[in-house]
Design a protein around this motif. Structure first.
Motif: not given
Length: 313
Positions: A230-232, A238-242, A296-298, A303-313
């Motif tokens: 639920l903290l996704a 936080n990961v993106a800003t870090a 941009a490449i990394l 961020i896109r992977f983490l956003r997809k992970r939010e949808d899965v969770l």
């Protein structure tokens, strides 16, 4: 049937429109877009124009040694990538960004879980842990540089506890110095991650947690199976800003190690700073363009992977 009504003023033949029938003034009447013009001018002058010139000057021979600027194509890119220093700076920047993202999120999540209850002591502790966030990064770097010297306060404390003379060069090891500097960076910004995670924890329904306890789930199982999923959204932020912040890091590393020892903490921004100081402006501009492309490449795929992970969770 018309709904327009008029009000007759006593003693006068003049009629006023019913206030209820008046058309409210909206954005079309107020023209609020004009208020965006000053901000738009500042954005264009100080962001878009320098960004465009950054792309242009990367393909020129602009330097303090040339009286005129000429087009050289991709010569700057070829010469920089043939030099091992740029590759090393890119590698160090990537390792540093990953370490900071891991440490900052671990510290922030641990603090959020520890200070989750709204007690007076916890509220005071939250403020104290947030203080480094608003401190100058250079000030933090110089403070830790003084603490971590062989004759610094940390060795003095360790020597007092152990009863022996401790002279560890915390910032002089070619293997572990980048880890120490990443820990300093994470220490400065962990208060921000803590607040984001606290906000995420407050949105979790107490009924869900109570149901998990009634089903026999322990604290660790509840954290792993319910709270972390639920903290996704908070984890993504936080990961993106870090990652983005550490890839553009400069202040703390410059204040603590200045890129040493032996270039093991020489981030790309420090390399750009040194190159620009040598009068090689086109090369420094090329490096900044390489940094932009690396982010941009990394960063964006992460961020896109983490956003997809939010949808899965």
């Amino acid at each position: 049937m018309s709904t327009n009504r008029a009000i007759l003023i006593p003693g006068s033949s003049q009629r006023l429109a019913d206030p209820a029938s008046r058309k409210p003034r909206g954005r079309n009447g107020d023209h609020p877009l004009w208020f965006l013009l000053p901000a738009l001018v500042v954005l264009i002058v100080f962001f878009f124009v320098p960004t465009i010139f950054n792309f242009i000057y990367a393909f020129t021979n602009w330097s303090s040694f040339n009286t005129s600027i000429g087009f050289v194509g991709i010569d700057n890119f070829v010469s920089l990538f043939s030099n091992g220093s740029l590759i090393n700076a890119l590698r160090v920047t990537l390792v540093y960004a990953v370490l900071v993202a891991i440490f900052q999120n671990l510290f922030g999540l641990a603090l959020a879980l520890l200070l989750e209850k709204d007690t007076r002591i916890n509220r005071i502790a939250r403020v104290l842990f947030f203080v480094p966030v608003i401190m100058s990064a250079l000030a933090v770097g110089y403070i830790f540089q003084a603490l971590l010297k062989p004759e610094g306060a940390l060795n003095e404390i360790l020597g007092f506890i152990s009863g022996t003379d401790v002279t560890i060069a915390w910032l002089g090891d070619t293997t572990w110095t980048i880890v120490i500097v990443a820990l300093v960076h994470a220490w400065k910004w962990m208060g921000l991650s803590m607040l984001i995670y606290l906000a995420g924890l407050k949105t979790i329904s107490a009924d869900v947690l109570e149901a998990s306890r009634l089903d026999g789930a322990g604290w660790w199982q509840t954290l792993r199976e319910i709270r972390i999923p639920l903290l996704a959204p908070a984890i993504t932020f936080n990961v993106a800003t870090a990652l983005l912040g550490s890839m553009n890091g400069f202040d703390i590393v410059q204040a603590t190690t200045e890129g040493g020892p032996g270039g093991t903490t020489e981030l790309l921004n420090i390399f750009i700073f040194r190159t620009f100081g040598q009068g090689l402006f086109a090369q420094a501009t090329t490096m900044s363009l390489v940094l932009f492309l690396m982010v941009a490449i990394l960063a964006f795929p992460v961020i896109r992977f983490l956003r997809k992970r939010e949808d899965v969770l």
